[in-house]
Write a protein that holds these residues in place. Structure first.
Motif, short mmCIF file in Angstrom:
data_model
loop_
_atom_site.label_atom_id
_atom_site.label_comp_id
_atom_site.label_asym_id
_atom_site.label_seq_id
_atom_site.Cartn_x
_atom_site.Cartn_y
_atom_site.Cartn_z
N MET A 442 0.86 -1.18 0.00
CA MET A 442 0.00 0.00 0.00
C MET A 442 0.89 1.23 0.00
O MET A 442 1.84 1.33 0.79
N ASN A 443 0.59 2.17 -0.90
CA ASN A 443 1.37 3.39 -1.04
C ASN A 443 0.44 4.57 -0.86
O ASN A 443 -0.64 4.62 -1.46
N TYR A 444 0.86 5.52 -0.02
CA TYR A 444 0.06 6.73 0.23
C TYR A 444 0.88 7.94 -0.18
O TYR A 444 2.05 8.07 0.21
N LEU A 445 0.29 8.81 -1.00
CA LEU A 445 0.97 10.03 -1.45
C LEU A 445 0.57 11.16 -0.52
O LEU A 445 -0.57 11.61 -0.53
N HIS A 446 1.54 11.61 0.29
CA HIS A 446 1.25 12.65 1.30
C HIS A 446 0.96 13.99 0.62
O HIS A 446 -0.04 14.64 0.92
N TRP A 447 1.84 14.42 -0.26
CA TRP A 447 1.67 15.73 -0.91
C TRP A 447 2.53 15.77 -2.17
O TRP A 447 3.38 14.92 -2.37
N GLY A 448 2.27 16.75 -3.00
CA GLY A 448 3.10 16.97 -4.18
C GLY A 448 2.43 16.55 -5.47
O GLY A 448 1.22 16.28 -5.54
N GLU A 449 3.26 16.48 -6.52
CA GLU A 449 2.79 16.13 -7.86
C GLU A 449 2.38 14.65 -7.90
O GLU A 449 2.83 13.86 -7.08
N PRO A 450 1.55 14.29 -8.88
CA PRO A 450 1.08 12.89 -8.94
C PRO A 450 2.20 11.89 -9.21
O PRO A 450 3.29 12.24 -9.68
N LYS A 451 1.88 10.66 -8.92
CA LYS A 451 2.77 9.53 -9.18
C LYS A 451 2.03 8.62 -10.17
O LYS A 451 0.87 8.30 -9.97
N TYR A 452 2.73 8.20 -11.24
CA TYR A 452 2.09 7.41 -12.29
C TYR A 452 2.56 5.96 -12.20
O TYR A 452 3.76 5.70 -12.15
N TRP A 453 1.60 5.03 -12.17
CA TRP A 453 1.89 3.61 -11.95
C TRP A 453 1.52 2.80 -13.20
O TRP A 453 0.55 3.10 -13.90
N TYR A 454 2.33 1.75 -13.47
CA TYR A 454 1.98 0.71 -14.44
C TYR A 454 1.93 -0.62 -13.69
O TYR A 454 2.70 -0.84 -12.75
N SER A 455 1.08 -1.52 -14.15
CA SER A 455 0.94 -2.79 -13.45
C SER A 455 0.61 -3.90 -14.43
O SER A 455 -0.11 -3.69 -15.40
N VAL A 456 1.19 -5.07 -14.16
CA VAL A 456 0.85 -6.31 -14.86
C VAL A 456 0.26 -7.25 -13.81
O VAL A 456 0.91 -7.50 -12.78
N PRO A 457 -0.94 -7.78 -14.00
CA PRO A 457 -1.55 -8.63 -12.96
C PRO A 457 -0.71 -9.86 -12.68
O PRO A 457 0.05 -10.34 -13.53
N GLY A 458 -0.83 -10.36 -11.45
CA GLY A 458 -0.02 -11.50 -11.02
C GLY A 458 -0.26 -12.75 -11.85
O GLY A 458 0.66 -13.56 -12.02
N CYS A 459 -1.46 -12.93 -12.37
CA CYS A 459 -1.73 -14.12 -13.19
C CYS A 459 -0.96 -14.11 -14.50
O CYS A 459 -0.83 -15.15 -15.15
N LYS A 460 -0.45 -12.96 -14.90
CA LYS A 460 0.34 -12.85 -16.14
C LYS A 460 1.81 -12.59 -15.86
O LYS A 460 2.53 -12.11 -16.74
N ALA A 461 2.25 -12.88 -14.65
CA ALA A 461 3.64 -12.59 -14.28
C ALA A 461 4.61 -13.40 -15.12
O ALA A 461 5.66 -12.90 -15.53
N SER A 462 4.30 -14.67 -15.38
CA SER A 462 5.22 -15.49 -16.17
C SER A 462 5.33 -14.97 -17.60
O SER A 462 6.41 -14.97 -18.19
N ASP A 463 4.21 -14.50 -18.17
CA ASP A 463 4.27 -13.90 -19.51
C ASP A 463 5.11 -12.64 -19.49
O ASP A 463 5.88 -12.38 -20.42
N PHE A 464 4.96 -11.84 -18.44
CA PHE A 464 5.77 -10.63 -18.31
C PHE A 464 7.25 -10.97 -18.26
O PHE A 464 8.08 -10.35 -18.94
N GLU A 465 7.62 -11.96 -17.45
CA GLU A 465 9.02 -12.33 -17.33
C GLU A 465 9.58 -12.85 -18.65
O GLU A 465 10.73 -12.57 -19.01
N LYS A 466 8.76 -13.58 -19.39
CA LYS A 466 9.20 -14.09 -20.69
C LYS A 466 9.47 -12.95 -21.66
O LYS A 466 10.50 -12.95 -22.36
N VAL A 467 8.60 -11.96 -21.70
CA VAL A 467 8.80 -10.82 -22.59
C VAL A 467 10.04 -10.03 -22.17
O VAL A 467 10.83 -9.58 -23.01
N MET A 468 10.24 -9.85 -20.88
CA MET A 468 11.42 -9.15 -20.40
C MET A 468 12.69 -9.87 -20.85
O MET A 468 13.66 -9.24 -21.31
N ARG A 469 12.72 -11.18 -20.71
CA ARG A 469 13.91 -11.93 -21.11
C ARG A 469 14.12 -11.89 -22.63
O ARG A 469 15.26 -11.81 -23.09
#
Length: 1835
Positions: A442-469
């Protein structure tokens, strides 16, 4: 959340939408869900997250926006907060080269060159003026898929940017780089790729079982070798001995050398199962460790930066933003696009700072905490602070809230249990990763400019690792655990292209972001901000945690905490239904795994086991640290394996075979819980499961199947346990023997770890342990009794009576212990003595001391320690002590030495002890004297005490020895009175002249208080009160002199002095003078205030008051009047100052209202001034200017109200406006010079700006403006003040200006395709409706329309022609004219489409036939060049068929008559000297010339021919592709390139026909002479070499023909060579012929078969003869040898055996026949014992040939015949040369020798010695004949 229901996506929140985020622009990344919980839902974070999990987890991320009421204060002090930072090189997060050690790469590259016949580089390779790093170039090409893919996709520019550190390479540079790679690294890439494929092609059944039985090792004392899968030997390293010759760098063990992998550079060792990740097999080829392949300086990471305060970091962030973005504001879409441009390396080097991973326990948390002190800068109430300190959404509390599995963790793990703080700036990023142990975050932004996130769901983690390699192969090859390091980014669009789902979330301040287990996430910051993050674990995390634990095990990474220990602690704590569901599954998995491995250990012979030491706090995870497995580094909580040879090392059950090389029987299983206890945990978590009983039965059945082989038979686990129980029952019946019990308990260890089925074993173990403990206890007690009886040591060495009693209380006894009765006798004796002591102590108190001492003596002699002995000893010692104390009190002589309480205590003890002694009467007399003294003292204390009476009484009792309290109290009172009298006399000494009157007051005050407390009357202290009052007056008087006091206080002080009668003292006179001066000043001050005097008089009065030591009443009025005047003058300086700036800013302008207020304030001054009149004059000037400004503004408004403007009035109106603008600007300058904030200035400026804009727009009526000018005016119109933009003139001109912009855009050449001709006509119609006319722009539109119409006519005329008449030139001209003049229309699309088809066809043709790095405009020249090469190729074919054609040069096909030439002496082809590069050579008939092709063909080196002439460097156009391209060009215009391609294809087909004819002839040719076919093939190779196209079909056929011809040539060489071939050469050549399908009818095949058959027949005959022990006659043996020398195959071993067979020995001249022989010690010639009549073996033997005079009497005899037979067989001398054997030998000599041997030995002995030739041959052991013949070879 809208009535409590989760909303998947929030619409309209900062650019986020339900389908895709607008922030992403071109990225098109879908947004993650956003939730708005209600107040009730927000109370419990765990419950809310479980509520949304099913919907949010498929995204891997979500955002939670708290209710509006939840606004926690930021708890850190922004002014004092400092933090460390890290430097992030953003340009290297993705576009960085892999860490590569150049030395290792150079070593491997050199080894490759040596093995494949290449030459090592002697010079540096230079590229772009710098040395080229081959290692970096190789990794860069590998990043983009290898050479072929880089060439196909044209990525040499990206490769060059890697090699040149981001610099852009020119087209020429790209080509040069590709050629350098092709020359130096292309072959190495193929070799490397082959090794990689071999590494990954692991058989399905090949798993890591630590035995590595699939790999073959050869070990010797000098070298260790290994074999790859092909069976080839690979040298690994040189070692001294096999035992511990290397140590694994991971587990520090030198054992298991057979699976030790050694680095081929540094020679360090690693077990293949210790690597991260572990290898399943030994890699082929050379292997290098990560230390050698990755240079330390090249390993990428975030470098620690400086320490910053928040303000300094903000300045740094602002500078970085201006540097990378610029001063203009940028949208978030632009910032995101800029970020990925930087990450992909297209911008250059970019570094930012990031305050990441700041431990809040060190640097502080942004949330309030109960134990933290509130910062002064945080302005919140205490209740608010406490509210947020205990909130469950406070990240400091979240990990341990109800429902979190981390509650049981004891350690405050930073980042997991303790939040981390993050201070970010623009582009500071967090790279792709998932959380430790796959936890939630859990991440909480106290103050300041926004923070931009990207995410790959855990069910596709192996596909993500394969593409990275796949995307970053070089980085993963160098660092297999790259994803654990959090330093790598990859553009999310790459993931999307590979069908990996990616989602995004924009986190604003005050919102939470949650990532789900195993969800890969990353992102960056849009600017300066502060965030805080922590991990947590709901119940559904448990299965993910198990996966994370196994991942740590695979990659050999140390875990953060023990997953098994956490599960146990959670299971033992209070559980809810939700937790039990998930916990039961994970505990079941752990149980099954533990059960499987424990069974496996038992089967493998590990029988010894022991429970681990219990936890002190078993429910607190991390309180006690477990050891870790030395292989996988995981905590060993549940179980471990140890060995005595390595007592401090442990391994998990999976790696027990890697601990050491000891037998499994020496290993020991350590377990914390039995399988029964683990199963009970599973039962607890699922008590209502109906399948439980079935599962239990299944487990028992599995246990029954658990068996192993014992002494040749299979025995089950249960059978062994039952047998052990029966044996143990028998042990309890036999007499006790400790060794038997120890062995039985040791044997039981193999059962105790199991489940509930072993409860009988555990019960029997408990009985054995209890029996052993009881028997050992009896034995130990008797041992102590025996030792004490001998030594009579201290009582602590005796046996406790209670212990003996406990041992004897067992009924029945646990086992058969013979010593039981002996201990029983000692117990009875001790019990009798105990009764006697109790009887004595219970009698009357008049016990004699002698009786006590007698009984105590008996107790001391008993070897058993009794509790009653202590009571007896206490009674005896207390009696002796009382007598001693009484004697001491009576004999004491010192005063007050004996306490009165001591006497009374002894009196009481006398009655308790009951001993009658003489000391009792003396004690009573002393007590009587004490009572009398105390009565007298009490009488004095109760009455009035005077100092005179007390002194003699105390003197009388000075020597009394007893300390009486009342007497001591009287002495203290007397001493206090004496002390007070002495102190009062000291104070009165010189009291008036002392300065420290405050000290005198304090001292007198203390004396007075102590006198009041003293009960003794003292006459000397009666005047203390009067002296105290005088001293107080002196203190007040000194204060008046030292500081200013009010006049009333001074007057009152004078009256007090008169009362105390101290007028004569010096202080009284000084105070009188101060009072008189103050009264005089007060009268003058009242006069000044009443007359409004000058400011100087006020200042004089104020200066005089400073010297008066009194507080003056009128002084404040004087100061107020003077302060008011000075303040007014300070305000007036601003208006009276002449320093007014030429262009004053709005902040520096003066307010006219302030001037008016200042003039009114001057009336209330009490001082006379001149400045008010000057300010009144300035105010009058301002009023006059405002009147003039209102007139000018009225005129401007009149001009702007003009509605209609005709063609003639536009110019005149413009001049009028310009004049009025000048007048307005002059008035503005005057108003500005006044320096006041006048409202008229702003109104004039607004009117002036609008008039200027109108004047500029009116000028467009007479000129044709540019588009930039129009756009600038339109933009300026947006910024004009709204006061006048609604005027008629402005609106008319604004509409006209918009029309001008549209007209310019329509008529502009670049925009012609955006508009149609109807748009231009519509614009002309709109011009008629405008209030202002623009004639020039209308004419420009009319001209554009006419040009378009003219172009349309040309297009229609072109397409009306026949296709044959349409030319490319005309079509291209129409395209250019259309780009310049045409509007958007169908004709323009037709032209563009037709041009695109032709250009696309040309480009395809260029890609095939041209140079990829060259200019495609040279296609005609490229095709012509190929045609010329085909002409030369056809000419070469013609030379072989036509003698006349041989007069042409083979290289250039030109006639040879005009230039010098050479003719090949083999193929007779001619070559110009110029074409050969031998211009300086002179044709010489004596020297023969041979072309380069003929020797290669005649040598039979087919692969040299193929590699040199068929696989030429560079690329040639593929004929099949050209043929297909020609067929596609049927529908195109008639262009030159198509005609050339047609000619090229026709000639290529002709070449193919010629080549097919040559190949067919070569394959069908079966005659003896192979040179005939070779000549034909040489011609074909020459033709193919010069041909400019590549024909795969023809080349493959030619390769086959070359292989067949090569085989024939080499076969012929084998048969006709001067050196005969061996049978192995014949067999090898046969195998090669079979592979290329040589026909049996081939002449060479028949010749080889005949030679082989002859050789094998002879070899069989020779083998039989060599083993016949001399049966065949010697002449026939020599004939057989001669026959073997004349066969076509060299049979070396058989000839050698036959020559040895032909060797003759002894004087009988026979071959060796295994009869006893002896060798001469001088000539080494062998003789039969029989032939020389030798019976015994002499120590030294010299044959008669060397010593003819020797006799039999000279021999030293050896007495036994057995010794003769045991003597070693004679060693056959080395054969003489075959030249001597080949000399003719007469049969007569042989016969004579045979006759001599038949005669008597003594008569002919000397003659034989003389005829025998001396032999000096070295002896050697005879070999086994059967092992020397390799002739049994299958055909």
């Amino acid at each position: 959340m809208g009535k409590g229901r989760p909303r998947a996506v929030e619409k309209g929140v900062l650019g986020q939408s339900s389908t895709s985020s607008s922030l992403n622009g071109g990225f098109n990344i879908p947004s993650g869900p956003v939730y708005h919980p209600t107040e009730d839902e927000f109370k419990n974070p765990i419950e809310f997250i479980q509520k949304i999990r099913a919907e949010a987890e498929p995204y891997g991320i979500c955002k939670i926006v708290p209710p509006e009421s939840w606004k926690p204060p930021f708890a850190l002090d922004l002014n004092s907060f400092t933090f460390p930072t890290k430097t992030q090189a953003l340009h290297q997060l993705q576009a960085r080269s892999a860490p590569c050690d150049p030395t290792t790469f150079e070593l491997e590259y050199d080894r490759f060159l040596e093995r494949h016949g290449g030459k090592r580089l002697k010079r540096k390779i230079i590229f772009e003026g710098e040395e080229l790093d081959l290692c970096m170039l190789f990794n860069a090409v590998k990043r983009y898929g290898g050479y072929d893919k880089v060439v196909k996709e044209k990525k040499w520019g990206k490769v060059a940017s890697f090699v040149c550190s981001g610099k852009k390479a020119s087209e020429c540079g790209k080509y040069v780089l590709s050629q350098l790679y092709l020359e130096h690294l292309y072959d190495y890439e193929k070799y490397y790729t082959g090794l990689s494929k071999e590494k990954h092609n692991v058989p399905k059944g090949d798993i890591l079982d630590e035995k590595i039985s699939d790999y073959i090792y050869e070990k010797s004392s000098h070298k260790r070798r290994r074999k790859n899968l092909k069976g080839e030997r690979i040298e690994v390293c040189k070692t001294e001995k096999q035992d511990l010759d290397q140590t694994c760098q991971q587990c520090r063990s030198g054992l298991h050398g057979e699976v030790m992998l050694l680095c081929d550079r540094c020679n360090k060792g690693w077990h293949i199962y210790c690597l991260s990740p572990p290898l399943k097999r030994i890699p082929p080829g050379n292997w290098y460790c990560l230390e050698c392949t990755s240079s330390d300086k090249d390993i990428f990471g975030f470098v620690p930066g400086k320490q910053y305060s928040l303000e300094s970091f903000r300045r740094l962030a602002d500078r970085a933003r201006r540097k990378w973005v610029g001063p203009t504001p940028s949208t978030r879409v632009q910032l995101e696009r800029k970020f990925w441009e930087i990450v992909e390396g297209s911008v250059g080097e970019v570094e930012v700072m990031y305050g990441s991973d700041l431990d809040t326990s060190v640097f502080g948390s942004g949330f309030p905490r109960l134990n933290d002190k509130k910062s002064p800068s945080v302005e919140v109430e205490g209740e608010v602070w406490d509210k947020y300190s205990t909130s469950p959404w406070n990240l400091n509390n979240l990990p341990k809230v109800q429902g979190s599995m981390l509650r049981t963790l004891h350690n405050n793990i930073a980042g997991v249990m303790v939040p981390w703080l993050y201070i970010g700036m623009l582009f500071s990023s967090f790279c792709w990763h998932f959380e430790d142990h796959c936890l939630y975050s859990m991440n909480y932004l106290h103050w300041g400019e926004p923070k931009y996130w990207y995410s790959v769901p855990g069910c596709k983690a192996s596909d993500f690792e394969k593409v990275m390699r796949n995307s970053l192969p070089d980085l993963f090859d160098a660092q297999p655990d790259l994803l654990f390091q959090l330093v790598t980014m990859l553009n999310p669009t790459v993931l999307q292209q590979n069908k990996v789902p990616v989602y995004s979330v924009l986190q604003e301040s005050g919102s939470f972001v949650i990532t789900f287990p195993r969800s890969y996430h990353g992102g960056f910051n849009f600017g300066l901000n502060c965030a805080e993050a922590v991990n947590f674990a709901p119940a559904d995390w448990l299965s993910h945690g198990g996966f994370g634990s196994e991942l740590y095990r695979l990659y050999r990474k140390a875990a953060v905490f023990s997953h098994e220990e956490l599960l146990y602690a959670v299971a033992k704590s209070s559980l809810d239904t939700n937790t039990s569901i998930y916990l039961n599954k994970e505990l079941g998995r752990i149980y099954d795994k533990e059960e499987t491995w424990r069974h496996s250990l038992w089967r493998n012979g590990i029988l010894s086991s022991s429970p681990m030491s219990p936890r002190k706090q078993p429910l607190s995870v991390g309180m006690e640290e477990d050891p870790a497995c030395i292989i996988c580094h995981q905590y060993l909580y549940l179980s471990a394996v140890s060995c005595p040879c390595r007592p401090s090392e442990f391994v998990c059950l999976e790696h027990w075979e890697h601990l050491c090389e000891c037998s499994p029987s020496r290993h020991q299983l350590l377990y914390r819980h039995t399988l029964e206890e683990l199963n009970n945990l599973v039962v607890i978590t699922d008590q209502n499961d109906p399948k439980l009983v079935k599962d239990e039965d299944c487990k028992k059945h599995v246990l029954c199947d658990l068996s192993k082989k014992v002494k040749g038979a299979h025995v089950t686990f249960a059978q062994l346990a039952e047998e052990w129980c029966l044996n143990s029952s028998k042990i309890l019946q036999i007499p006790y023997c400790r060794g038997t019990y120890v062995n039985a308990l040791k044997e039981a260890e193999q059962f105790l770890w199991a489940g509930s089925e072993m409860n009988l074993v555990r019960q029997m173990v408990e009985k054995l342990v209890a029996a052993q403990s009881w028997a050992d206890g009896i034995k130990h007690a008797l041992s102590k009794v025996g030792k004490w009886t001998i030594n009579h040591s201290q009582d602590k060495d005796k046996v406790q009576f209670d212990h003996v009693n406990n041992l004897l209380s067992f009924d029945p006894v646990p086992c058969n212990q013979p010593a039981y009765l002996k201990l029983k006798h000692y117990e009875q004796e001790a019990r009798a003595l105990t009764q006697e002591i109790e009887a004595l102590l219970s009698t009357c108190p008049n016990t004699s001391l002698a009786d006590l001492e007698r009984l105590y003596s008996k107790v001391c002699d008993l070897p058993i320690l009794l509790k009653e002995s202590e009571k007896l000893l206490d009674r005896l010692s207390s009696t002796k002590m009382w007598v001693d104390n009484v004697r001491n009190c009576i004999s004491e002589k010192c005063p007050a030495a004996v306490e009165v309480d001591t006497l009374y205590k002894l009196q009481l003890e006398m009655s308790d002890i009951g001993v009658q002694d003489p000391e009792s009467s003396l004690l009573l007399n002393l007590i009587k004297q004490v009572d009398t003294c105390r009565a007298q003292c009490r009488e004095l204390l109760n009455g009035s005490i005077t100092h005179k009476k007390l002194q003699p009484f105390l003197k009388e009792l000075d020597g009394f020895s007893v300390n009486i309290p009342e007497l001591e109290l009287l002495r203290k009172k007397h001493n206090s009175a004496v002390s007070l009298i002495s102190r009062f006399k000291v104070v009165l000494d010189n009291i008036q002249e002392r300065e420290d009157q405050e000290h005198i007051v304090d001292e007198l005050d203390n004396i007075q208080r102590e006198r009041a407390l003293l009960d003794v009357e003292v006459d000397e202290l009666s005047c203390v009160e009067i002296e105290l009052k005088k001293a107080c007056w002196r203190v007040k008087a000194l204060k008046v002199i030292r500081s200013k006091m009010p006049l009333e206080i001074i007057q009152q002080l004078m009256m007090e002095a008169t009362t105390l009668e101290i007028e004569k003292e010096q202080l009284f006179g000084k105070i009188s003078e101060v009072l008189a001066t103050a009264k005089c000043w007060e009268e003058r001050a009242k006069h000044i205030l009443g007359s409004k005097a000058q400011i100087s008089e006020f200042e004089d009065a104020l200066r005089i008051s400073e010297d008066i030591s009194a507080t003056l009443p009128s002084l404040d009025n004087i100061k107020d009047a003077l302060s008011m005047a000075n303040s007014w003058l300070l305000k007036s300086k601003t208006f009276l100052s002449s320093d007014i700036p030429a262009v004053p800013s709005s902040a520096s302008l003066l307010k006219i209202e302030c001037l008016k207020d200042l003039i009114s304030e001057s009336q209330y001054l009490k001082i006379s001034l001149k400045e008010p009149s000057k300010l009144q004059e300035i105010l009058n000037n301002c009023v006059q200017w405002e009147q003039n400004a209102s007139l000018l503004l009225h005129d401007a408004i009149s001009l702007l109200d003009i509605k209609c403007i005709s063609d003639g009035t536009a110019v005149s109106l413009g001049s009028v406006i310009e004049k009025h603008v000048c007048a307005v600007e002059s008035s503005i300058n005057v108003g500005t010079s006044l320096g006041f904030d006048l409202s008229g200035v702003t109104r004039l400026q607004e009117a002036c700006s609008v008039l200027c804009w109108c004047s500029k727009t009116l000028s467009f009526c007479s000129i044709s403006p540019k588009l930039e000018e129009v756009e600038m005016l339109l933009a300026a119109a947006e910024t004009l003040p709204i006061t006048h933009v609604s005027s008629s003139l402005f609106n008319s001109l604004f509409e006209g200006l918009k029309w001008i912009k549209k007209s310019i855009e329509i008529s502009f050449v670049c925009n012609s395709r955006k508009f149609m001709i109807s748009d231009a006509e519509e614009a002309i119609e709109e011009s008629q409706k405008l209030n202002v006319s623009f004639p020039l722009m209308v004419a420009q539109l009319v001209n554009a329309i006419s040009k378009h119409i003219s172009w349309e006519k040309q297009v229609k005329s072109f397409f009306s022609l026949k296709p044959v008449d349409r030319t490319w030139k005309a079509l291209f001209e129409l395209k250019q004219l259309g780009i310049s003049y045409a509007f958007n229309c169908p004709e323009l699309d037709m032209i563009f489409l037709e041009v695109h088809k032709i250009e696309l066809w040309k480009q395809q043709c260029w890609d095939i036939a041209g140079d990829p790095a060259g200019d495609s405009s040279l296609l005609v020249a490229a095709l012509a060049k190929i045609i010329v090469s085909l002409d030369i190729s056809l000419c070469i074919y013609d030379m072989s068929n036509s003698p006349k054609a041989r007069n042409s040069c083979t290289a250039c096909s030109n006639n040879i008559e005009n230039k010098a030439f050479l003719s090949c002496s083999i193929c007779k082809h001619c070559y110009h000297l110029e074409c050969l590069g031998r211009i300086d050579d002179v044709k010489n008939s004596e020297t023969s010339f041979i072309c380069t092709h003929c020797p290669l063909i005649m040598s039979g080196k087919v692969w040299a021919v193929v590699n040199k002439h068929l696989k030429l460097p560079g690329t040639r156009p593929d004929f099949n592709k050209l043929f297909l391209l020609l067929s596609e060009a049927k529908d195109l215009l008639c262009i030159e390139e198509r005609n050339l391609l047609q000619d090229l294809v026709e000639k290529a087909l002709a070449c193919r026909a010629y080549l097919s004819e040559v190949v067919g002839f070569a394959i069908a040719y079966l005659d003896k002479d192979p040179e005939v076919a070779a000549e034909k093939l040489a011609t074909a190779i020459k033709a193919l070499e010069v041909a400019g196209v590549y024909d795969e079909q023809s080349n493959s056929k030619l390769e086959q023909a070359l292989a067949i011809n090569s085989w024939r040539i080499r076969a012929n060489k084998l048969l006709v060579a001067s050196r005969k071939p061996q049978i192995e050469d014949i067999n090898r050549h046969f195998n090669e012929g079979l592979e290329i399908s040589i026909l049996p009818e081939d002449s060479m095949w028949r010749r080889l078969t005949e030679a082989k058959n002859i050789s094998l027949q002879w070899a069989d005959k020779a083998k039989k003869v060599s083993m016949d022990s001399g049966e065949l006659e010697l002449d026939k043996v020599f004939d057989l040898i001669s026959e073997g020398e004349n066969i076509p195959v060299h049979m070396e071993k058989e000839l050698k055996l036959l020559r040895e067979r032909s060797m003759l020995y002894c004087i009988c001249r026979k071959p060796y026949d295994k009869k006893p022989m002896i060798a001469c010690d001088k000539c080494n010639e062998w003789y039969h014992f029989y032939c020389i009549k030798l019976i015994f073996v002499p120590k030294l033997y010299i044959c008669p040939a060397c010593k003819p005079s020797s006799t039999e009497q000279d021999l030293v005899l050896f007495p036994t015949k057995t010794a003769i037979r045991s003597r070693n067989e004679p060693q056959t001398p080395t054969p003489q040369s075959m030249e001597l054997r080949r000399k003719p030998r007469s049969s007569k000599l042989l016969r004579s020798n045979n006759n001599c041997m038949r005669g008597q030995f003594g008569e002919i002995r000397d003659l034989l010695w003389k005829n025998k030739k001396p032999s000096r041959r070295m002896t050697r052991k005879r070999l086994d004949l059967s092992s020397l013949s390799p002739l049994n070879v299958d055909n």
